[in-house]
Write a protein that holds these residues in place. Structure first.
Motif, PDB file in Angstrom:
ATOM      1  N   ILE A 104      35.030 -50.635 -25.557  1.00 35.58           N
ATOM      2  CA  ILE A 104      33.862 -49.828 -25.942  1.00 35.58           C
ATOM      3  C   ILE A 104      34.160 -49.023 -27.199  1.00 35.58           C
ATOM      4  O   ILE A 104      33.339 -48.948 -28.118  1.00 35.58           O
ATOM      5  CB  ILE A 104      33.433 -48.899 -24.785  1.00 35.58           C
ATOM      6  N   PRO A 108      22.798 -39.499 -23.733  1.00 35.75           N
ATOM      7  CA  PRO A 108      24.087 -40.114 -23.992  1.00 35.75           C
ATOM      8  C   PRO A 108      24.684 -39.856 -25.375  1.00 35.75           C
ATOM      9  O   PRO A 108      25.733 -40.395 -25.685  1.00 35.75           O
ATOM     10  CB  PRO A 108      23.769 -41.596 -23.850  1.00 35.75           C
ATOM     11  N   GLY A 145      28.148 -39.607 -23.755  1.00 33.21           N
ATOM     12  CA  GLY A 145      27.653 -40.920 -23.358  1.00 33.21           C
ATOM     13  C   GLY A 145      28.752 -41.787 -22.782  1.00 33.21           C
ATOM     14  O   GLY A 145      29.857 -41.324 -22.486  1.00 33.21           O
ATOM     15  N   ALA A 146      28.448 -43.059 -22.641  1.00 30.27           N
ATOM     16  CA  ALA A 146      29.392 -44.005 -22.043  1.00 30.27           C
ATOM     17  C   ALA A 146      30.707 -44.045 -22.817  1.00 30.27           C
ATOM     18  O   ALA A 146      31.785 -44.054 -22.221  1.00 30.27           O
ATOM     19  CB  ALA A 146      28.765 -45.393 -22.001  1.00 30.27           C
ATOM     20  N   THR A 161      34.135 -42.865 -21.055  1.00 33.51           N
ATOM     21  CA  THR A 161      35.162 -43.899 -20.955  1.00 33.51           C
ATOM     22  C   THR A 161      36.424 -43.445 -21.669  1.00 33.51           C
ATOM     23  O   THR A 161      37.534 -43.622 -21.164  1.00 33.51           O
ATOM     24  CB  THR A 161      34.652 -45.221 -21.581  1.00 33.51           C
TER      25      THR A 161
END
Length: 193
Positions: free
Chosen positions: A78, A111, A115-116, A120
């Motif tokens: 990511i 996000p 966010g992701a 992460t």
């Protein structure tokens, strides 16, 4: 134990992933659509999300039977995608255009900030750094986020479009390098030859 080098590394990594400077055009656009953006509310909401994920993210993974190494590799992918997005000027992660009711929380706090990619990265950092140093890095980034949210008009005037583009690309290269390092260091964790 506080380690200045770890705190600096974590702070820079999170700063690159959050990319608050690169988000200034999005923030300005949202402000024009919905009016005032509550900087305090957005910063606190993002901070709560990041700290919760730092504290219980591993438990959530265990619930699904996922190891930190596996999550770190997924996180590296990511982070790599985010870096590629910043360098190439493409949009892989798209904010929700319909979320204009509470722009301070959605999409600014989540996000955009937490966010992701950010969540992460926080969990991925746990495989490399201590939780305390990550926490300090999160707080430093929240202070930076708050200052940027409060001064988007001034930053837009001072940096200009070219300045923002250059910053975005520099942090994109840093993210790609970090992603490769995390990927390499976690790829063969727990594998015995």
């Amino acid at each position: 134990m506080l380690d200045f080098k770890e705190i600096l590394s974590v702070t820079l990594i999170l700063f690159s992933v959050i990319d608050i400077l690169g988000s200034i055009p999005i923030i300005i656009n949202l402000r024009q659509k919905v009016g005032h953006i509550q900087s305090e509310k957005a910063t606190i909401a993002a901070g709560v999300l990041m700290v919760l994920f730092l504290l219980v993210g591993k438990s959530i993974l265990n619930l699904f039977g996922i190891g930190v190494d596996d999550f770190a590799i997924a996180g590296a992918l990511i982070i790599f995608a985010l870096g590629a997005e910043m360098i190439l000027g493409i949009e892989i992660f798209k904010p929700d255009p319909e979320a204009t009711n509470s722009a301070s929380i959605v999409p600014i706090a989540f996000p955009l900030i937490a966010g992701a990619g950010t969540l992460t990265t926080i969990l991925t950092l746990k495989s490399e750094y201590t939780q305390l140093n990550i926490g300090v890095g999160i707080v430093i980034n929240l202070i930076i986020v708050y200052i940027v949210l409060k001064s988007t008009n001034w930053l837009e005037r001072k940096l200009g479009k070219t300045g923002l583009d250059v910053l975005r690309r520099v942090f994109g290269i840093i993210l790609l390098s970090i992603a490769i390092k995390i990927f390499k260091s976690n790829l063969f964790e727990g594998v015995s030859f």
